[in-house]
Design a protein around this motif. Sequence first.
Motif, PDB file in Angstrom:
ATOM      1  N   GLU A  53       7.216  48.337  56.950  1.00  0.00           N
ATOM      2  CA  GLU A  53       7.182  48.586  58.388  1.00  0.00           C
ATOM      3  C   GLU A  53       6.957  50.066  58.651  1.00  0.00           C
ATOM      4  OE1 GLU A  53      10.495  47.113  60.544  1.00  0.00           O
ATOM      5  OE2 GLU A  53      10.565  45.195  59.480  1.00  0.00           O
ATOM      6  N   ALA A  54       5.791  50.398  59.197  1.00  0.00           N
ATOM      7  CA  ALA A  54       5.491  51.784  59.560  1.00  0.00           C
ATOM      8  C   ALA A  54       4.185  51.826  60.337  1.00  0.00           C
ATOM      9  CB  ALA A  54       5.375  52.657  58.308  1.00  0.00           C
ATOM     10  N   ASP A  55       4.152  52.646  61.379  1.00  0.00           N
ATOM     11  CA  ASP A  55       2.913  52.908  62.096  1.00  0.00           C
ATOM     12  C   ASP A  55       3.017  54.284  62.744  1.00  0.00           C
ATOM     13  OD1 ASP A  55       4.361  52.667  64.530  1.00  0.00           O
ATOM     14  OD2 ASP A  55       3.971  50.512  64.609  1.00  0.00           O
ATOM     15  N   GLU A  56       2.006  54.675  63.536  1.00  0.00           N
ATOM     16  CA  GLU A  56       1.982  56.017  64.106  1.00  0.00           C
ATOM     17  C   GLU A  56       3.133  56.252  65.086  1.00  0.00           C
ATOM     18  OE1 GLU A  56      -1.804  56.706  65.822  1.00  0.00           O
ATOM     19  OE2 GLU A  56      -2.868  56.781  63.904  1.00  0.00           O
ATOM     20  N   THR A  57       3.558  55.195  65.768  1.00  0.00           N
ATOM     21  CA  THR A  57       4.636  55.354  66.743  1.00  0.00           C
ATOM     22  C   THR A  57       6.016  55.271  66.100  1.00  0.00           C
ATOM     23  OG1 THR A  57       4.672  52.976  67.244  1.00  0.00           O
ATOM     24  CG2 THR A  57       3.199  54.362  68.550  1.00  0.00           C
ATOM     25  N   LYS A  58       6.080  54.636  64.930  1.00  0.00           N
ATOM     26  CA  LYS A  58       7.349  54.486  64.226  1.00  0.00           C
ATOM     27  C   LYS A  58       7.115  54.729  62.738  1.00  0.00           C
ATOM     28  CE  LYS A  58      11.287  51.324  63.765  1.00  0.00           C
ATOM     29  NZ  LYS A  58      11.798  49.954  64.033  1.00  0.00           N
ATOM     30  N   PRO A  59       6.946  55.995  62.372  1.00  0.00           N
ATOM     31  CA  PRO A  59       6.617  56.299  60.971  1.00  0.00           C
ATOM     32  C   PRO A  59       7.793  56.044  60.033  1.00  0.00           C
ATOM     33  CG  PRO A  59       7.047  58.313  62.184  1.00  0.00           C
ATOM     34  CD  PRO A  59       7.051  57.202  63.202  1.00  0.00           C
ATOM     35  N   TYR A  60       7.460  55.858  58.759  1.00  0.00           N
ATOM     36  CA  TYR A  60       8.506  55.705  57.742  1.00  0.00           C
ATOM     37  C   TYR A  60       9.072  57.083  57.408  1.00  0.00           C
ATOM     38  CZ  TYR A  60      10.711  55.016  53.213  1.00  0.00           C
ATOM     39  OH  TYR A  60      11.609  55.003  52.179  1.00  0.00           O
ATOM     40  N   MET A  61      10.366  57.237  57.578  1.00  0.00           N
ATOM     41  CA  MET A  61      11.034  58.488  57.234  1.00  0.00           C
ATOM     42  C   MET A  61      12.360  58.175  56.552  1.00  0.00           C
ATOM     43  SD  MET A  61      10.394  60.994  60.530  1.00  0.00           S
ATOM     44  CE  MET A  61      11.170  59.869  61.695  1.00  0.00           C
ATOM     45  N   ALA A  62      12.726  59.017  55.593  1.00  0.00           N
ATOM     46  CA  ALA A  62      14.005  58.835  54.902  1.00  0.00           C
ATOM     47  C   ALA A  62      14.529  60.191  54.488  1.00  0.00           C
ATOM     48  CB  ALA A  62      13.832  57.928  53.681  1.00  0.00           C
ATOM     49  N   VAL A  63      15.828  60.307  54.364  1.00  0.00           N
ATOM     50  CA  VAL A  63      16.467  61.515  53.868  1.00  0.00           C
ATOM     51  C   VAL A  63      16.979  61.230  52.465  1.00  0.00           C
ATOM     52  CG1 VAL A  63      18.347  63.168  54.182  1.00  0.00           C
ATOM     53  CG2 VAL A  63      17.141  62.252  56.179  1.00  0.00           C
ATOM     54  N   GLU A  64      16.555  62.041  51.507  1.00  0.00           N
ATOM     55  CA  GLU A  64      17.008  61.874  50.122  1.00  0.00           C
ATOM     56  C   GLU A  64      17.871  63.066  49.749  1.00  0.00           C
ATOM     57  OE1 GLU A  64      15.171  61.755  45.589  1.00  0.00           O
ATOM     58  OE2 GLU A  64      13.955  61.033  47.268  1.00  0.00           O
ATOM     59  N   LEU A  65      19.065  62.776  49.274  1.00  0.00           N
ATOM     60  CA  LEU A  65      20.020  63.824  48.914  1.00  0.00           C
ATOM     61  C   LEU A  65      20.398  63.681  47.437  1.00  0.00           C
ATOM     62  CD1 LEU A  65      21.733  66.156  50.159  1.00  0.00           C
ATOM     63  CD2 LEU A  65      23.570  64.488  50.420  1.00  0.00           C
ATOM     64  N   PRO A  66      19.999  64.627  46.597  1.00  0.00           N
ATOM     65  CA  PRO A  66      20.378  64.553  45.171  1.00  0.00           C
ATOM     66  C   PRO A  66      21.897  64.504  45.024  1.00  0.00           C
ATOM     67  CG  PRO A  66      18.691  66.225  45.509  1.00  0.00           C
ATOM     68  CD  PRO A  66      19.156  65.803  46.878  1.00  0.00           C
ATOM     69  N   LEU A  67      22.362  63.642  44.144  1.00  0.00           N
ATOM     70  CA  LEU A  67      23.793  63.472  43.954  1.00  0.00           C
ATOM     71  C   LEU A  67      24.320  64.468  42.924  1.00  0.00           C
ATOM     72  CD1 LEU A  67      26.339  61.812  44.541  1.00  0.00           C
ATOM     73  CD2 LEU A  67      25.690  60.314  42.655  1.00  0.00           C
ATOM     74  N   ASP A  68      25.308  65.232  43.338  1.00  0.00           N
ATOM     75  CA  ASP A  68      25.970  66.196  42.457  1.00  0.00           C
ATOM     76  C   ASP A  68      27.193  65.504  41.861  1.00  0.00           C
ATOM     77  OD1 ASP A  68      27.497  68.229  41.303  1.00  0.00           O
ATOM     78  OD2 ASP A  68      26.874  69.711  42.786  1.00  0.00           O
ATOM     79  N   LEU A  69      27.080  65.089  40.605  1.00  0.00           N
ATOM     80  CA  LEU A  69      28.161  64.324  39.977  1.00  0.00           C
ATOM     81  C   LEU A  69      29.441  65.149  39.869  1.00  0.00           C
ATOM     82  CD1 LEU A  69      28.892  61.607  38.733  1.00  0.00           C
ATOM     83  CD2 LEU A  69      28.164  62.506  36.511  1.00  0.00           C
ATOM     84  N   ALA A  70      29.297  66.454  39.596  1.00  0.00           N
ATOM     85  CA  ALA A  70      30.485  67.310  39.479  1.00  0.00           C
ATOM     86  C   ALA A  70      31.226  67.361  40.821  1.00  0.00           C
ATOM     87  CB  ALA A  70      30.075  68.716  39.040  1.00  0.00           C
ATOM     88  N   MET A  71      30.462  67.440  41.919  1.00  0.00           N
ATOM     89  CA  MET A  71      31.084  67.428  43.245  1.00  0.00           C
ATOM     90  C   MET A  71      31.786  66.111  43.495  1.00  0.00           C
ATOM     91  SD  MET A  71      29.301  67.307  46.997  1.00  0.00           S
ATOM     92  CE  MET A  71      28.274  68.755  46.782  1.00  0.00           C
ATOM     93  N   LEU A  72      31.157  65.005  43.089  1.00  0.00           N
ATOM     94  CA  LEU A  72      31.737  63.678  43.280  1.00  0.00           C
ATOM     95  C   LEU A  72      33.060  63.556  42.520  1.00  0.00           C
ATOM     96  CD1 LEU A  72      31.649  60.743  44.255  1.00  0.00           C
ATOM     97  CD2 LEU A  72      30.164  60.227  42.294  1.00  0.00           C
ATOM     98  N   VAL A  73      33.061  63.998  41.283  1.00  0.00           N
ATOM     99  CA  VAL A  73      34.286  63.940  40.474  1.00  0.00           C
ATOM    100  C   VAL A  73      35.374  64.795  41.106  1.00  0.00           C
ATOM    101  CG1 VAL A  73      35.306  64.526  38.247  1.00  0.00           C
ATOM    102  CG2 VAL A  73      33.058  63.428  38.342  1.00  0.00           C
ATOM    103  N   ASP A  74      34.994  65.985  41.591  1.00  0.00           N
ATOM    104  CA  ASP A  74      35.963  66.894  42.212  1.00  0.00           C
ATOM    105  C   ASP A  74      36.587  66.268  43.459  1.00  0.00           C
ATOM    106  OD1 ASP A  74      37.261  69.455  42.515  1.00  0.00           O
ATOM    107  OD2 ASP A  74      35.891  69.828  44.177  1.00  0.00           O
ATOM    108  N   LEU A  75      35.752  65.661  44.300  1.00  0.00           N
ATOM    109  CA  LEU A  75      36.257  65.022  45.508  1.00  0.00           C
ATOM    110  C   LEU A  75      37.138  63.823  45.180  1.00  0.00           C
ATOM    111  CD1 LEU A  75      33.142  65.142  47.860  1.00  0.00           C
ATOM    112  CD2 LEU A  75      35.370  66.151  48.324  1.00  0.00           C
TER     113      LEU A  75
END
Length: 238
Positions: free
Chosen positions: A29-51
Amino acid sequence: MLDDRVIDYGSGDLVIAYMDLPALTHVTEADETKPYMAVELPLDLAMLVDLATDMQLLPGTEAQAISVRPLPEAVLDPTLRLLQLLDAPMDAKILSGGLKREIVYRVLTSSHGDSLVQLITVDGVLQRISGSTEWMRHHIDRPVDVGTLANRAGMSVTSFHRHFKAATGTTPVEYHKRIRLHEARRLLAGETETISRIAMAVGYASPSQFSRDYKRAFGTPPAADPLRQRPPREKATS
């Protein structure tokens, strides 16, 4: 699509992937009025363990490389603030780390927190499987010896097979074949090498076997793939 697995996600979904998977993807699903967009965030495993340690969360017992859950609403605000830093490099340098930590924290405190906690397995299964997939990606032109991979991961061959398939959805040999073929397709799209040279670059001794595996994976032989860039013809000289 990964072998017989279909991983479907769309607007408002949170996709957590611990390792790269050799999957075919298709935007439905994507067109000019509703383009495909996503936010990708690399996972920091050390941060995850700390939290997780600060929050006294118990490690997960299941080990899956990908999960799809509804996005927790509390994640939206810090994500928006993180995106707004794209236009402010100095602010981003100072503030982005804290916002990324808040995003991970908001996921951990939601009903989907187990999707992240499961990455901290008691015996480090996902870390060891991830180490194996990383090794294969860096040795794409070399044959796979499952016994050697299992030894690197500190597991028996039987245990390694079981954990690898549970995490990736496929066997070590099939995984290695797929990353070879995906790399070959990338080379077809971005370079002007011959098919036989590309086959050799990804570890195939037989171009005919390469063509058969390629067609089985992508539905078309490499010579007919529309992504292929043909080598330029040499100009005739008089």
